[in-house]
Motif scaffolding. Structure first.
Motif, PDB file in Angstrom:
ATOM      1  N   VAL A 150     -12.212  16.615 -65.647  1.00 27.76           N
ATOM      2  CA  VAL A 150     -11.022  16.420 -66.463  1.00 27.76           C
ATOM      3  C   VAL A 150      -9.856  17.031 -65.697  1.00 27.76           C
ATOM      4  N   VAL A 151      -8.880  16.216 -65.324  1.00 26.64           N
ATOM      5  CA  VAL A 151      -7.795  16.718 -64.485  1.00 26.64           C
ATOM      6  C   VAL A 151      -6.514  15.939 -64.766  1.00 26.64           C
ATOM      7  N   SER A 152      -5.391  16.645 -64.752  1.00 23.50           N
ATOM      8  CA  SER A 152      -4.095  15.990 -64.820  1.00 23.50           C
ATOM      9  C   SER A 152      -3.499  15.939 -63.419  1.00 23.50           C
ATOM     10  N   VAL A 153      -3.064  14.759 -63.026  1.00 20.19           N
ATOM     11  CA  VAL A 153      -2.396  14.605 -61.729  1.00 20.19           C
ATOM     12  C   VAL A 153      -0.935  14.229 -61.947  1.00 20.19           C
ATOM     13  N   GLY A 154      -0.416  14.570 -63.113  1.00 23.77           N
ATOM     14  CA  GLY A 154       0.963  14.254 -63.445  1.00 23.77           C
ATOM     15  C   GLY A 154       1.071  12.899 -64.111  1.00 23.77           C
ATOM     16  N   ASP A 155       2.200  12.251 -63.921  1.00 27.21           N
ATOM     17  CA  ASP A 155       2.474  10.960 -64.542  1.00 27.21           C
ATOM     18  C   ASP A 155       1.859   9.837 -63.718  1.00 27.21           C
ATOM     19  N   LEU A 156       0.869   9.150 -64.286  1.00 24.81           N
ATOM     20  CA  LEU A 156       0.271   7.975 -63.643  1.00 24.81           C
ATOM     21  C   LEU A 156       0.667   6.678 -64.328  1.00 24.81           C
ATOM     22  N   LEU A 165      -6.762  12.410 -66.538  1.00 31.45           N
ATOM     23  CA  LEU A 165      -7.877  11.604 -66.061  1.00 31.45           C
ATOM     24  C   LEU A 165      -9.182  12.278 -66.453  1.00 31.45           C
ATOM     25  N   ALA A 166     -10.156  11.492 -66.868  1.00 29.02           N
ATOM     26  CA  ALA A 166     -11.472  12.024 -67.232  1.00 29.02           C
ATOM     27  C   ALA A 166     -12.553  11.092 -66.701  1.00 29.02           C
ATOM     28  N   ARG A 167     -13.582  11.684 -66.089  1.00 30.25           N
ATOM     29  CA  ARG A 167     -14.698  10.906 -65.541  1.00 30.25           C
ATOM     30  C   ARG A 167     -15.985  11.257 -66.263  1.00 30.25           C
ATOM     31  N   ASP A 168     -16.764  10.220 -66.648  1.00 33.24           N
ATOM     32  CA  ASP A 168     -18.027  10.481 -67.324  1.00 33.24           C
ATOM     33  C   ASP A 168     -19.188  10.479 -66.326  1.00 33.24           C
ATOM     34  N   ALA A 169     -20.404  10.733 -66.811  1.00 30.82           N
ATOM     35  CA  ALA A 169     -21.579  10.860 -65.946  1.00 30.82           C
ATOM     36  C   ALA A 169     -21.944   9.552 -65.271  1.00 30.82           C
ATOM     37  N   ALA A 170     -21.509   8.419 -65.830  1.00 32.75           N
ATOM     38  CA  ALA A 170     -21.787   7.116 -65.234  1.00 32.75           C
ATOM     39  C   ALA A 170     -20.795   6.757 -64.137  1.00 32.75           C
ATOM     40  N   GLY A 171     -19.788   7.610 -63.901  1.00 32.91           N
ATOM     41  CA  GLY A 171     -18.799   7.350 -62.871  1.00 32.91           C
ATOM     42  C   GLY A 171     -17.605   6.548 -63.329  1.00 32.91           C
ATOM     43  N   ASN A 172     -17.490   6.328 -64.643  1.00 32.91           N
ATOM     44  CA  ASN A 172     -16.328   5.626 -65.179  1.00 32.91           C
ATOM     45  C   ASN A 172     -15.137   6.575 -65.266  1.00 32.91           C
ATOM     46  N   LEU A 173     -13.972   6.072 -64.887  1.00 32.39           N
ATOM     47  CA  LEU A 173     -12.759   6.877 -64.909  1.00 32.39           C
ATOM     48  C   LEU A 173     -11.834   6.353 -65.995  1.00 32.39           C
ATOM     49  N   TYR A 174     -11.336   7.277 -66.831  1.00 31.23           N
ATOM     50  CA  TYR A 174     -10.459   6.919 -67.933  1.00 31.23           C
ATOM     51  C   TYR A 174      -9.117   7.618 -67.796  1.00 31.23           C
ATOM     52  N   LEU A 175      -8.073   6.909 -68.197  1.00 31.83           N
ATOM     53  CA  LEU A 175      -6.719   7.456 -68.197  1.00 31.83           C
ATOM     54  C   LEU A 175      -6.255   7.643 -69.635  1.00 31.83           C
TER      55      LEU A 175
END
Length: 305
Positions: A150-156, A165-175
């Motif tokens: 779980v990480v913020s990289v600013g405004d995307l 941004l958050a990534r689950d165990a299956a490798g899916n990335l969500y914004l």
């Protein structure tokens, strides 16, 4: 309950003023020589040391460069902040809170695009919380235990507030698009196959196009830059390789512009606890200048963000 001090709530200084004050301190006392190193975790050491407050900083492209502030949480849950000196290092640490010993993820956020961090998101016991500096922690809900990053990289997404941004165990990335108050719009799936990345970070524009970018390292130790597009539906352009051999660095983060040259940088910690600065170039190749060692003893911290 986590306890947060009033850091970054009043008395903001400009970057020029912060750099001038830091230079004066360095020239008049030997105490600043080891200022970039973690200090003993005694109450006196934690509360006696003060750092200049963050200020309003110059802009890069269409968005403000993040202020470069770095924070660490030790194994006892105490949080400390380090403000950049403007010359590529950090000033004395400042104690800013406690009660974070069970937090799994932490990431700071600039909610109004002025270049200053306004608070931090954290995940504790599967629940997401947001803490604005100097205010009480707000619980934003459960179910976050499914994410391993779980990480913020600013405004995307193209608006001013910081996103998550958050990534689950299956490798899916969500914004998760931020509203500017710590809360979010419903998530958008923006990628698959991100399980091959063991580090994901970013805090600003790396290629000087005015949009925030993401940096990720794969399991082979290759470093990749995912250039931002400014669109929440497709936030990344075609990635480009920024380096290899990065597996020697267990931890690296971006806290913004550490050396005050207007370009986002990376900060990395090796297995011995040494801290290095990788200054950004603002170009795609090379993306970073030669590293500089800026601290030791950083294995004190369980989390660096």
């Amino acid at each position: 309950m986590a306890k947060i001090s009033g850091l970054n709530t009043t008395g903001f200084l400009s970057r020029v003023t912060v750099a001038a004050i830091t230079a004066a301190l360095v020239s008049t006392t030997t105490a600043a020589v080891a200022a970039d190193q973690p200090q003993p975790r005694s109450a006196a050491a934690a509360t006696d040391v003060q750092a200049p407050a963050a200020g309003t900083f110059a802009t890069q492209g269409a968005s403000a460069v993040a202020d470069g502030e770095l924070r660490g949480v030790d194994r006892d849950g105490f949080m400390y902040a380090y403000m950049p000196t403007g010359t590529g290092g950090f000033g004395p640490r400042q104690y800013v809170g406690s009660g974070w010993e069970r937090t799994n993820h932490f990431t700071m956020a600039d909610q109004n695009a002025d270049g200053e961090t306004d608070g931090a998101w954290g995940v504790t016991g599967g629940r997401l919380h947001y803490t604005a500096w100097g205010q009480s922690t707000t619980d934003l809900g459960g179910g976050w235990g499914v994410f391993n990053k779980v990480v913020s990289v600013g405004d995307l997404g193209g608006a001013a507030p910081a996103d998550l941004l958050a990534r689950d165990a299956a490798g899916n990335l969500y914004l998760y698009l931020g509203y500017g108050n710590g809360k979010f719009a419903p998530r958008v799936k923006v990628g698959t196959g991100w399980g091959s990345m063991n580090q994901i970070t970013g805090k600003g524009d790396l290629n000087n196009d005015g949009k925030n970018d993401v940096v990720a390292r794969d399991t082979a130790g290759n470093l990749w830059v995912y250039p931002g597009t400014g669109s929440y539906q497709k936030p990344f352009g075609n990635r480009y390789k920024a380096g290899s051999g990065w597996n020697s660095l267990p931890t690296f983060v971006s806290s913004g512009d550490v050396d005050y040259d207007g370009v986002t940088d990376l900060v990395a910690r090796d297995s011995a606890g040494n801290l290095y600065l990788y200054p950004g170039t603002g170009a795609t190749s090379p993306a970073f200048k030669a590293r500089t060692k800026i601290g030791t003893g950083w294995n004190t911290y369980r989390l660096i963000f």
